[in-house]
Each structure stands twice: as C-alpha cells, then as structure tokens.
Design a protein around this motif. Sequence first.
Motif, PDB file in Angstrom:
ATOM      1  N   GLN A 197       0.714  -1.187   0.080  1.00  0.00           N
ATOM      2  CA  GLN A 197      -0.041   0.052   0.064  1.00  0.00           C
ATOM      3  C   GLN A 197       1.109   1.220   0.069  1.00  0.00           C
ATOM      4  N   ALA A 198       0.621   2.165  -0.953  1.00  0.00           N
ATOM      5  CA  ALA A 198       1.357   3.329  -1.066  1.00  0.00           C
ATOM      6  C   ALA A 198       0.685   4.498   0.102  1.00  0.00           C
ATOM      7  N   SER A 199       1.867   5.391   0.483  1.00  0.00           N
ATOM      8  CA  SER A 199       1.370   6.488   1.377  1.00  0.00           C
ATOM      9  C   SER A 199       1.316   7.676   0.333  1.00  0.00           C
ATOM     10  N   PHE A 200       0.668   8.521   0.916  1.00  0.00           N
ATOM     11  CA  PHE A 200       0.705   9.852   0.143  1.00  0.00           C
ATOM     12  C   PHE A 200       1.904  10.186  -0.247  1.00  0.00           C
ATOM     13  N   ALA A 201       3.069  10.406   0.495  1.00  0.00           N
ATOM     14  CA  ALA A 201       4.628  10.722   0.337  1.00  0.00           C
ATOM     15  C   ALA A 201       4.925   9.901  -0.892  1.00  0.00           C
ATOM     16  N   VAL A 202       4.815   8.603  -0.879  1.00  0.00           N
ATOM     17  CA  VAL A 202       5.226   7.704  -1.982  1.00  0.00           C
ATOM     18  C   VAL A 202       4.652   8.055  -3.550  1.00  0.00           C
ATOM     19  N   MET A 203       3.103   8.408  -3.338  1.00  0.00           N
ATOM     20  CA  MET A 203       2.359   8.572  -4.291  1.00  0.00           C
ATOM     21  C   MET A 203       3.038   9.898  -5.189  1.00  0.00           C
ATOM     22  N   CYS A 204       3.053  10.822  -4.127  1.00  0.00           N
ATOM     23  CA  CYS A 204       3.633  12.071  -4.644  1.00  0.00           C
ATOM     24  C   CYS A 204       5.045  11.938  -5.189  1.00  0.00           C
ATOM     25  N   GLN A 205       5.891  11.385  -4.819  1.00  0.00           N
ATOM     26  CA  GLN A 205       7.151  11.014  -5.297  1.00  0.00           C
ATOM     27  C   GLN A 205       7.061  10.422  -6.754  1.00  0.00           C
ATOM     28  N   THR A 206       6.238   9.437  -6.892  1.00  0.00           N
ATOM     29  CA  THR A 206       6.040   8.735  -8.050  1.00  0.00           C
ATOM     30  C   THR A 206       5.543   9.886  -9.174  1.00  0.00           C
ATOM     31  N   ALA A 207       4.442  10.758  -8.581  1.00  0.00           N
ATOM     32  CA  ALA A 207       4.030  11.603  -9.710  1.00  0.00           C
ATOM     33  C   ALA A 207       4.848  12.628 -10.009  1.00  0.00           C
ATOM     34  N   LEU A 208       5.735  13.086  -9.162  1.00  0.00           N
ATOM     35  CA  LEU A 208       6.512  14.215  -9.485  1.00  0.00           C
ATOM     36  C   LEU A 208       7.733  13.574 -10.377  1.00  0.00           C
ATOM     37  N   ALA A 209       8.050  12.392 -10.334  1.00  0.00           N
ATOM     38  CA  ALA A 209       9.113  11.981 -11.037  1.00  0.00           C
ATOM     39  C   ALA A 209       8.477  11.891 -12.473  1.00  0.00           C
ATOM     40  N   ASN A 210       7.442  11.306 -12.833  1.00  0.00           N
ATOM     41  CA  ASN A 210       6.867  11.243 -14.061  1.00  0.00           C
ATOM     42  C   ASN A 210       6.430  12.372 -14.571  1.00  0.00           C
ATOM     43  N   LEU A 211       5.914  13.512 -13.799  1.00  0.00           N
ATOM     44  CA  LEU A 211       5.852  14.684 -14.384  1.00  0.00           C
ATOM     45  C   LEU A 211       7.100  15.310 -15.048  1.00  0.00           C
ATOM     46  N   ALA A 232      -1.495  -7.431   0.943  1.00  0.00           N
ATOM     47  CA  ALA A 232      -2.500  -6.353   1.213  1.00  0.00           C
ATOM     48  C   ALA A 232      -3.764  -6.866   1.633  1.00  0.00           C
ATOM     49  N   LEU A 233      -4.385  -5.794   2.533  1.00  0.00           N
ATOM     50  CA  LEU A 233      -5.555  -6.172   3.140  1.00  0.00           C
ATOM     51  C   LEU A 233      -6.688  -5.935   2.321  1.00  0.00           C
ATOM     52  N   ASN A 255     -13.098   0.314   2.737  1.00  0.00           N
ATOM     53  CA  ASN A 255     -11.911   1.144   2.589  1.00  0.00           C
ATOM     54  C   ASN A 255     -11.167   0.542   3.943  1.00  0.00           C
ATOM     55  N   PHE A 256     -10.099   0.180   3.912  1.00  0.00           N
ATOM     56  CA  PHE A 256      -9.416  -0.244   5.237  1.00  0.00           C
ATOM     57  C   PHE A 256      -8.266   0.585   5.736  1.00  0.00           C
ATOM     58  N   GLY A 257      -8.122   1.645   4.982  1.00  0.00           N
ATOM     59  CA  GLY A 257      -7.284   2.696   5.584  1.00  0.00           C
ATOM     60  C   GLY A 257      -5.790   2.767   4.712  1.00  0.00           C
ATOM     61  N   PRO A 258      -5.128   3.871   4.943  1.00  0.00           N
ATOM     62  CA  PRO A 258      -5.049   4.647   6.001  1.00  0.00           C
ATOM     63  C   PRO A 258      -5.751   5.781   6.160  1.00  0.00           C
ATOM     64  N   GLU A 259      -6.372   6.196   5.082  1.00  0.00           N
ATOM     65  CA  GLU A 259      -7.164   7.463   4.913  1.00  0.00           C
ATOM     66  C   GLU A 259      -8.518   7.130   4.749  1.00  0.00           C
ATOM     67  N   ALA A 281     -10.248   6.404  21.542  1.00  0.00           N
ATOM     68  CA  ALA A 281      -8.941   6.513  21.469  1.00  0.00           C
ATOM     69  C   ALA A 281      -7.944   5.509  21.099  1.00  0.00           C
ATOM     70  N   ASP A 282      -6.750   5.745  20.524  1.00  0.00           N
ATOM     71  CA  ASP A 282      -5.652   4.466  20.225  1.00  0.00           C
ATOM     72  C   ASP A 282      -6.434   3.488  19.534  1.00  0.00           C
ATOM     73  N   TRP A 283      -7.164   3.644  18.474  1.00  0.00           N
ATOM     74  CA  TRP A 283      -7.581   2.749  17.488  1.00  0.00           C
ATOM     75  C   TRP A 283      -6.582   2.824  16.180  1.00  0.00           C
ATOM     76  N   LEU A 284      -6.543   1.834  15.446  1.00  0.00           N
ATOM     77  CA  LEU A 284      -5.620   1.681  14.235  1.00  0.00           C
ATOM     78  C   LEU A 284      -6.462   1.252  13.183  1.00  0.00           C
ATOM     79  N   PRO A 285      -5.909   1.756  11.946  1.00  0.00           N
ATOM     80  CA  PRO A 285      -6.609   1.168  10.536  1.00  0.00           C
ATOM     81  C   PRO A 285      -6.344  -0.233  10.393  1.00  0.00           C
ATOM     82  N   MET A 286      -7.286  -1.044   9.677  1.00  0.00           N
ATOM     83  CA  MET A 286      -7.435  -2.304   9.706  1.00  0.00           C
ATOM     84  C   MET A 286      -5.929  -2.847   8.769  1.00  0.00           C
ATOM     85  N   CYS A 287      -5.666  -1.707   7.702  1.00  0.00           N
ATOM     86  CA  CYS A 287      -4.420  -1.833   6.791  1.00  0.00           C
ATOM     87  C   CYS A 287      -3.317  -2.202   7.541  1.00  0.00           C
ATOM     88  N   GLN A 288      -3.203  -1.628   8.598  1.00  0.00           N
ATOM     89  CA  GLN A 288      -1.988  -2.014   9.680  1.00  0.00           C
ATOM     90  C   GLN A 288      -1.771  -3.334  10.163  1.00  0.00           C
TER      91      GLN A 288
END
Length: 547
Positions: free
Chosen positions: A92-106, A298-299, A497-501, A510-517
């Motif tokens: 699963q890709a984080s937003f930072a990883v997605m942005c890195q891939t997008a900027l390299a392709n752009l 992946a979940l 949608n199993f997260g993280p977003e 409090a202190d719950w986690l997204p299922m994707c973890q």
Amino acid sequence: MSSENSIAANASNGKGVSGEVISVSPPRDAQCYCGEPRRYSEAEFQCCQCSRWFHKACIKFNVGSVLPFMTNYHFMCKSCNNRAEEVFNRKQASFAVMCQTALANLTVENGGQCQFSVDQKLIPYLEENWDALASQPRRGNKSWYVTIHKTVASSDTFKVTKVSASEPSQDQPQEDSLVSLANSDLSRIGPNYDQFRALASGLKTDLSKLNVQMPGRGKRRAGPGADLRGTRSRLEAERVKVNAQGFPVEHPFNKDNYRYTLAEPDLHAPGRQQWDQCESTSGQPIPGYFYRAWAPPALLLSMSDRAPQLKLAENQLSVTGDKGYCMIRATHGVSKGAWYFEASVVEMPEGSAARIGWSAALGNLQAPVGCDKFSYSWRSRKGTAFHDARGRHYTESGYRQGDVIGCLIVLQEPTQVTLDCLPPTHKSSQLIKFKNCLYYEERDEVQKQEKSLRLQLGSEIRFYRNGQPMGVAFGKLYANTYYPAISLYKAAQVQANFGPEFRYQPTDVADWLPMCQRVEEQAVEQCLAEIVDNLDGADRLDRMLTK
C-alpha cells in the motif's frame, strides 16, 4: 531577477510548471534479462537481491496497473530466486510515495522541468492515475487535497516554494505552492530494501542454528518446492493465472464446512532433503509441514473466503450481491486491540439490503453477518443489530445508498502472552492440489468451537454513519479472531476502505488503528509461528520417517 522572482514568473504562466530543467537521461549500464539499460518512460522494478532493474515488458508476473518510478512493491527476479520464479508483492502506498512517483513522471513528461504547482499539476496527475498509484479508493470529496499539501510541506523528500498565483479566485488562492523532488537524481528513486535486508539478515542468523539452507546460498539441490522446479511442473505453474496480489484466479471456495488456505514451499522447514532421499517415502504425498500458508500482501476482500455467488471487483474492494443473503470476509483478522474500517454503500436498489460488521472464520458464508455466534452486524433496514440470528433495536433508522458506515471493534489484550497467542500454521493439515496449486484443507468443527466460546469482558463493537457515532452495538463479545465482513441481499453494492485514509474517523474512542496496519503485523506473527513450528522439525521428521 532573483531566483525566487524567476520561479514566480514561470509559475504565473498558468501552466503550473517552472522553467528549471534537470537531466532525465537514465544510466546506460545494462539491466534486465534483455541486457538493455533503464527506460524512464515505462514501469521498471528493482530486484531486492541483485539490485538490477527489470522492464515490465520483460517479466512474466502479472503486476496489474502500474506507473514508472513506483516504489511500493517487493520484487525478486527469477535469477536470484532459487525456485527460478519471479516474486512480486505490491504494498500500500502512502501519500508521500504517491507524490514522489507523480513528480518523477511529471519531470520526465515535461522534458526535465522539475517544479510543479501542487494544485495545477500534482493533484490532477494523482486524480488521473489514482488506480495505478493506490490500492485504496479515492475519497469522494476534495478533503484529501489538504493532505497532499501537508505531505509535500512536511516530508524531506520534497522542496516547496511559495509563489503568488497569477489569477487568484475562489478555487485558486492568492498563494500557490511549487513542489519538486529534493533529490533530482531520478536514478535514485526505488524501493527501500534496507529494512528488508536487515530483517532477512537477522532471520539467516537465527535459522543457521537449525542447519537450514537459506535462499540464494550454496549449491542448488532438491529441497522445499523441488517438485515445482521440474521442467514439466514449472510449465504447469506458469499456466496458473494469478491476480495483481499473486492469488490464483481459479481457486477453491471455503464451503460445506471445509476451508482452503493457499500453500507455498517453506524454504526454512528442515528435513526436506532427508525426505526426498529416503526410500521409504518414495511416492508418498509431501507433508504439509514442508509448506507454509501464503501471506496476502495487502488487506482486501478475500477471493476465496466468500460465497461464490457474490461478485467481487478486480481491485478486491468492491462487492455486489446476487439473490439471497450471503457473506464475504476480509483477508486479515484481529484478536486484540482497537481496529477500524469503512464500508461505503455504492448501490442499494429497491428491495436490496446489507449487513455490515465483523465475523470470525467459522461464520456461515451462505447467510448474513450476525446469523450465528461467530458474527455481529448492523442491518441497513430499520437499523437492527444482529448476533446469533437475534435482532435487537439499535438505531432509529438504518443506512442507504451514499452512506459511509464506520465499523470499530475493541478487543482486550491478553493478560499473559504465550505461544497460544500465535496464529495457526496449518502445517499439520492435509495438502490438496487444485488447478496446479496446493492448498491446506481443513474441516470446520463448528459445534465443537461453539461449545468452547468464552465471553470477553471489555470488548465491544461500535458503528458510525457518515461520521456520526451510533454508540455501542455489542458488548462482551466472544473471544475470537474477527474479520471485516459484508453480507448483501440482491443487487446491493458496497465498497470497503481499510485505510489508512478514511472519509470519517472515530472521535469517541482513542488509540484505534486502521485495519490496513494488520498486514505487516500479521506477517510478523505468522513468521514467528512458523519459526516455532520449525524448531520441532527434527523430531517431527523422525516420526514421519519412522511411520
């Protein structure tokens, strides 16, 4: 003109691209099976062992929809794998990883121009290529735009420059952000295998005490999975069609009180050479001890742990009902802690219905969630909560098309951590062959398990509708491992949608986690369980050879 004024001038041309240019020529050294150098214009994958790059067109594995400069995967080429097979797991890709891939392709697509407007270039690129970049569905609203801005501003991977927008409006603020990669060397973009290599090194050190030959070391010999390396068997294996996650498209379903778990050779199980060389075992079925349960990368909603009549989308996140009520479970479950996932009601035609909640592995797939002691659900009609085929009033109304249902489960931590807390390895179960793949076959002992159920104090299930908490639906659950579960009646369609977003997040717990973890956590638990099982390998092998 100062450099900042120059950037501002280039950004004001309305195209969202700066005038700064870098080199986008890839290194010319030989890579891949074909011996050709890298090609930035097409997807490539770096091997975790030899670090060479391999073109998508040159590998046989079905990797699904991908883009150049993706890094959220684990790949091993067939030259480095002692089974002579390619291994590919997508993460699963984080937003930072997605942005890195997008900027390299752009950067490549724009001839080396490396600074881009977040609003005019980066976000539109992410929207257009979302399915190839991410395994999770995109939010229906634009709330994730803010997350993109926060990601590029807070991560060391990017450089951000604030400039004045040329045409401020309600949709286009007065100030714009130009973002670029902090390291402009595109050849350095690749998966982070350092953590994996450190873990693999640790495993080799520990397992050396067991006198186990590790993958990629020493002379190739008959060992775990040797039956899959013969020419004929390998050709048969190559004809197995798998999805993007590596699971066979043609597979047995869990039904009629039988469960099937995909098996793969366990290269760390000691004694396979003795078994192959022993005359008394010639022609005997290979014990399940020499295999291990395949770990989903992946979940997602399960391909096999569902009623066959349910229609599962290719991304394994959306499911559509058929006629009568039936169920599908997710690939990963939880037995302790607080966990959350969302389910969006995509379609709810007149006369259809849904029940969404949690189910243990023995929950009846040919019935709605909540029909037995192993599952709990919230029904779309009248807002009824169901468990053990008994419905009770929970909310004044249920949910309908367009609603987003949040599901949170709280399970108590064990008072004492023992080996019983580890998941089953299935190694003592019988292996069966289906469409050139091996599966562990196990019979469900439902009545026996029902008698052993014990209530767990402090456990509970809560539901949410469009972010609004509905309160505690169930308390004092039976202690068990629970999986996200969806049951549908007629042509209702639900997307998980199993997260993280998430569209909405619980605020009353409090202190719950997204299922994707759970993916990484469960992989560690499974690995530990197999190591413990293998410690008994020598005695078990002696018993098998004597028998």
